[in-house]
Design an enzyme around this catalytic site. Structure first.
Site, PDB file in Angstrom:
ATOM      1  N   SER A 188      26.873 -37.820  14.811  1.00  0.00           N
ATOM      2  CA  SER A 188      27.097 -39.256  14.652  1.00  0.00           C
ATOM      3  C   SER A 188      28.389 -39.626  15.391  1.00  0.00           C
ATOM      4  O   SER A 188      28.719 -39.027  16.414  1.00  0.00           O
ATOM      5  CB  SER A 188      27.161 -39.592  13.157  1.00  0.00           C
ATOM      6  OG  SER A 188      27.396 -40.971  12.956  1.00  0.00           O
ATOM      7  N   TYR A 211      24.973 -48.492  21.211  1.00  0.00           N
ATOM      8  CA  TYR A 211      25.390 -47.098  21.022  1.00  0.00           C
ATOM      9  C   TYR A 211      25.921 -46.893  19.605  1.00  0.00           C
ATOM     10  O   TYR A 211      25.507 -45.970  18.896  1.00  0.00           O
ATOM     11  CB  TYR A 211      26.456 -46.710  22.044  1.00  0.00           C
ATOM     12  CG  TYR A 211      26.917 -45.277  21.875  1.00  0.00           C
ATOM     13  CD1 TYR A 211      26.173 -44.224  22.400  1.00  0.00           C
ATOM     14  CD2 TYR A 211      28.076 -44.988  21.172  1.00  0.00           C
ATOM     15  CE1 TYR A 211      26.575 -42.910  22.222  1.00  0.00           C
ATOM     16  CE2 TYR A 211      28.486 -43.675  20.991  1.00  0.00           C
ATOM     17  CZ  TYR A 211      27.742 -42.645  21.517  1.00  0.00           C
ATOM     18  OH  TYR A 211      28.138 -41.340  21.329  1.00  0.00           O
ATOM     19  N   LYS A 215      24.388 -44.711  16.162  1.00  0.00           N
ATOM     20  CA  LYS A 215      25.099 -43.738  15.339  1.00  0.00           C
ATOM     21  C   LYS A 215      25.038 -44.126  13.860  1.00  0.00           C
ATOM     22  O   LYS A 215      24.988 -43.245  12.981  1.00  0.00           O
ATOM     23  CB  LYS A 215      26.544 -43.604  15.813  1.00  0.00           C
ATOM     24  CG  LYS A 215      26.665 -43.055  17.233  1.00  0.00           C
ATOM     25  CD  LYS A 215      25.988 -41.693  17.376  1.00  0.00           C
ATOM     26  CE  LYS A 215      26.091 -41.115  18.766  1.00  0.00           C
ATOM     27  NZ  LYS A 215      25.485 -39.773  18.901  1.00  0.00           N
TER      28      LYS A 215
END
Length: 356
Positions: A188, A211, A215
């Protein structure tokens, strides 16, 4: 292919590392070789979209083993997997390649890190560096990303590459993972707060921070699935590597701004930031900590393990709680999508392997 031959090898273990050609992926491989238990025949399966890059990564790992490894009780073998997580047929083909050769997988590092970056908003960057120098290299607000980018499978590109593609691959490999009592390690990020993800845009198509949103999805899909996996003898963890140099943004920097960034990284660490790991080897400590720790305590799986450093640069691991809001909904959505793609991909087999 092997590079180290211990006198006795008692057990075989197999590890898949996605994104092996990244700074972090390569250092995960290095640390795994260093930390795996003695007298192991370890097969590293590196992943890449292209054969030349796969060969390059294998050569780099071989060089590390030959020049830096301070042990002789592990036998290292190398294999590769040509796979593109932005292509569902490629993922399915990768699965068929694995099951043809292996009966068990012991480690799976989900390290895909696709971003749709288009550059740096320099006015915002200069302003944040001047006003909030530590925040500017911890939670930067100046990275610009394209919006609405889709894969050829008509899914959000970052969603598919970073989260759903690896998740689908893991689901297909589940019998092998269960056979190996595997550790699944999801990579992550420090920047994976709930505000980065809209539950109305799980494929991140409308997001300008896709992005970071991917995560956050990793955190949630982990929380939504680890208990069921544990019942199968598969132990899943989520980690983050801290803040280190990677190719995703450095390609937008010139020499002056690159070294200015590095200077700010060290300044942040000196002023007390624990998260500035800076180099890939230190950043890889949390993934390997999770891969090697005891599986006795289920409560450990509720936490995120973060790579951290002291002021002197010595690396260590810090655990944090994860906000679980939305985990059940995300797990349900992913399972529905898995079922949908199982139907779409019936009888889709393509041979991608070539002699290395």
């Amino acid at each position: 292919m092997t590079t180290s031959t211990p006198e006795r090898v008692s057990k075989r273990k197999v590890a898949i590392i996605t994104g092996t050609n990244s700074n972090l992926g390569l250092n995960i491989a290095f640390r795994l070789i260093e930390q795996v238990e003695p007298n192991i025949n370890l097969t590293l399966i590196v992943t890449s979209r292209t054969l030349p890059r796969a060969q390059e990564v294998i050569d780099q790992i071989k060089h590390f083993v030959e020049t830096n490894l301070e042990r002789d009780d592990v036998l290292v073998n190398y294999d590769y997997l040509l796979i593109d997580f932005a292509d569902m047929i490629s993922i399915l083909n990768g699965f068929y390649d694995v099951v043809k050769k292996y009966k068990a997988i012991n480690y799976f590092f989900a390290n895909a890190a696709q971003g749709t970056y288009k550059g740096i908003h320099w006015f915002k960057a200069i302003k944040q560096v001047c006003q909030e120098p530590l925040e500017s290299v911890t939670t930067p607000n100046y990275r610009m990303q394209y919006v609405g980018v889709k894969s050829k499978d008509d899914m959000g590109l970052v969603f598919q590459t970073n989260v759903f593609g690896p998740y689908y691959f893991i689901q297909k490999l589940m019998p092998l993972l269960a056979a190996g009592n595997a550790r699944i390690i999801w990579i992550s990020s420090l920047m994976s707060n709930p505000e980065y993800l809209s539950m109305n845009d799980l494929q991140l198509i409308k997001s300008d921070i896709s992005y970071e949103g991917s995560k956050r999805l990793i955190d949630l899909i982990h929380l939504g699935t680890y208990k069921q996996l544990r019942e199968k003898g598969v132990y899943q963890y989520v980690v983050h590597p801290g803040i280190f140099t990677s190719k995703s943004m450095t390609k937008f920097l010139n020499v002056v701004s690159f070294y200015g960034m590095i200077l700010l990284f060290y300044l942040a660490r000196y002023l007390g930031s624990v998260w500035h790991t800076i180099n890939g080897y230190k950043a890889a400590i949390a993934p390997l900590h999770a891969a090697m720790m005891s599986t006795e305590y289920e409560q450990d799986q509720r936490l995120k393990f973060g790579s951290a450093t002291y002021r002197d640069g010595y690396e260590h691991v810090i655990t944090e709680e994860i906000d679980s809001t939305g985990a059940t909904d995300v797990a349900k959505y992913f399972q529905e999508l898995v079922n949908e793609w199982d139907q779409k991909l019936k009888d889709q087999i393509v041979n991608t392997r070539k002699p290395i």
